[in-house]
Scaffold this motif. Structure first.
Motif, PDB file in Angstrom:
ATOM      1  N   ALA A 120       0.839  -1.199   0.000  1.00  0.00           N
ATOM      2  CA  ALA A 120       0.000   0.000   0.000  1.00  0.00           C
ATOM      3  C   ALA A 120       0.873   1.248   0.000  1.00  0.00           C
ATOM      4  O   ALA A 120       2.001   1.252   0.482  1.00  0.00           O
ATOM      5  N   THR A 121       0.330   2.332  -0.554  1.00  0.00           N
ATOM      6  CA  THR A 121       1.088   3.586  -0.613  1.00  0.00           C
ATOM      7  C   THR A 121       0.706   4.540   0.498  1.00  0.00           C
ATOM      8  O   THR A 121       1.513   5.368   0.909  1.00  0.00           O
ATOM      9  N   ASN A 123      -1.577   6.822   0.212  1.00  0.00           N
ATOM     10  CA  ASN A 123      -2.068   8.059  -0.398  1.00  0.00           C
ATOM     11  C   ASN A 123      -3.572   7.948  -0.599  1.00  0.00           C
ATOM     12  O   ASN A 123      -4.050   7.450  -1.610  1.00  0.00           O
ATOM     13  N   PHE A 124      -4.317   8.377   0.398  1.00  0.00           N
ATOM     14  CA  PHE A 124      -5.767   8.427   0.275  1.00  0.00           C
ATOM     15  C   PHE A 124      -6.249   9.675   0.986  1.00  0.00           C
ATOM     16  O   PHE A 124      -5.609  10.207   1.884  1.00  0.00           O
ATOM     17  N   SER A 125      -7.383  10.146   0.529  1.00  0.00           N
ATOM     18  CA  SER A 125      -7.910  11.405   1.088  1.00  0.00           C
ATOM     19  C   SER A 125      -8.775  11.102   2.302  1.00  0.00           C
ATOM     20  O   SER A 125      -9.437  10.069   2.384  1.00  0.00           O
ATOM     21  N   GLN A 127     -11.937  11.965   4.207  1.00  0.00           N
ATOM     22  CA  GLN A 127     -13.222  12.612   3.982  1.00  0.00           C
ATOM     23  C   GLN A 127     -14.163  12.409   5.165  1.00  0.00           C
ATOM     24  O   GLN A 127     -15.360  12.488   5.010  1.00  0.00           O
ATOM     25  N   GLN A 141      -2.054   6.001   7.895  1.00  0.00           N
ATOM     26  CA  GLN A 141      -1.156   6.519   6.854  1.00  0.00           C
ATOM     27  C   GLN A 141       0.289   6.531   7.335  1.00  0.00           C
ATOM     28  O   GLN A 141       1.209   6.166   6.592  1.00  0.00           O
TER      29      GLN A 141
END
Length: 148
Positions: A120-121, A123-125, A127, A141
């Motif tokens: 996994a990176t 990089n998610f927002s 919300q 993260q």
């Protein structure tokens, strides 16, 4: 205080534990054979100048039967070169199949824990309007970033 090796060497020297010396010689004998034969042979012992060889699978029995002279020659060379194993002498070789195997393995410190790389990176927002949930996402993260 004495080491375990010092205590064991003292015990092996006692006459009532003579079979321990013989067992060490059997292990040396097996280590002199090739890797294929080491896997094929479960255990060996000598009784009345007869070398008994127990194989792990019946298929190895015939193949070892053809190589009886090799087993005797390795045994006589070990007896002539190693002073502790001079009593190992065999005139005959008997090969049989045994369902029993030695339990002790040489590679006991191998671990079976699989180690995977993080794919996994992170990089998610975010919300979420909930503060606690947003904090958990930020921790996730940071953990992903540490594992990469």
């Amino acid at each position: 205080m004495k080491n375990a090796s010092v205590i064991l060497s003292h015990l092996v020297g006692q006459p009532q534990f003579k079979s321990l010396k013989r067992h060490a010689c059997y292990k040396k004998f097996l280590s002199l054979l090739g890797a294929k034969w080491q896997k094929a042979i479960a255990f060996v012992y000598i009784r009345n100048e007869t070398l008994f060889v127990a194989v792990t699978h019946p298929g190895f029995k015939m193949e070892l039967h053809y190589n009886r002279d090799l087993l005797k020659s390795v045994l006589t060379q070990l007896a002539s070169l190693d002073t502790e194993c001079r009593e190992l002498k065999a005139e005959k070789v008997i090969i049989f199949h045994s369902k029993y195997r030695t339990i002790i393995t040489e590679k006991a410190d191998e671990t079976t824990i699989p180690y995977y790389h993080e794919r996994a990176t992170g990089n998610f927002s975010l919300q979420s309007s909930d503060e606690a949930l947003a904090e958990k996402f930020k921790q996730t993260q940071s953990l992903i970033a540490c594992n990469r």
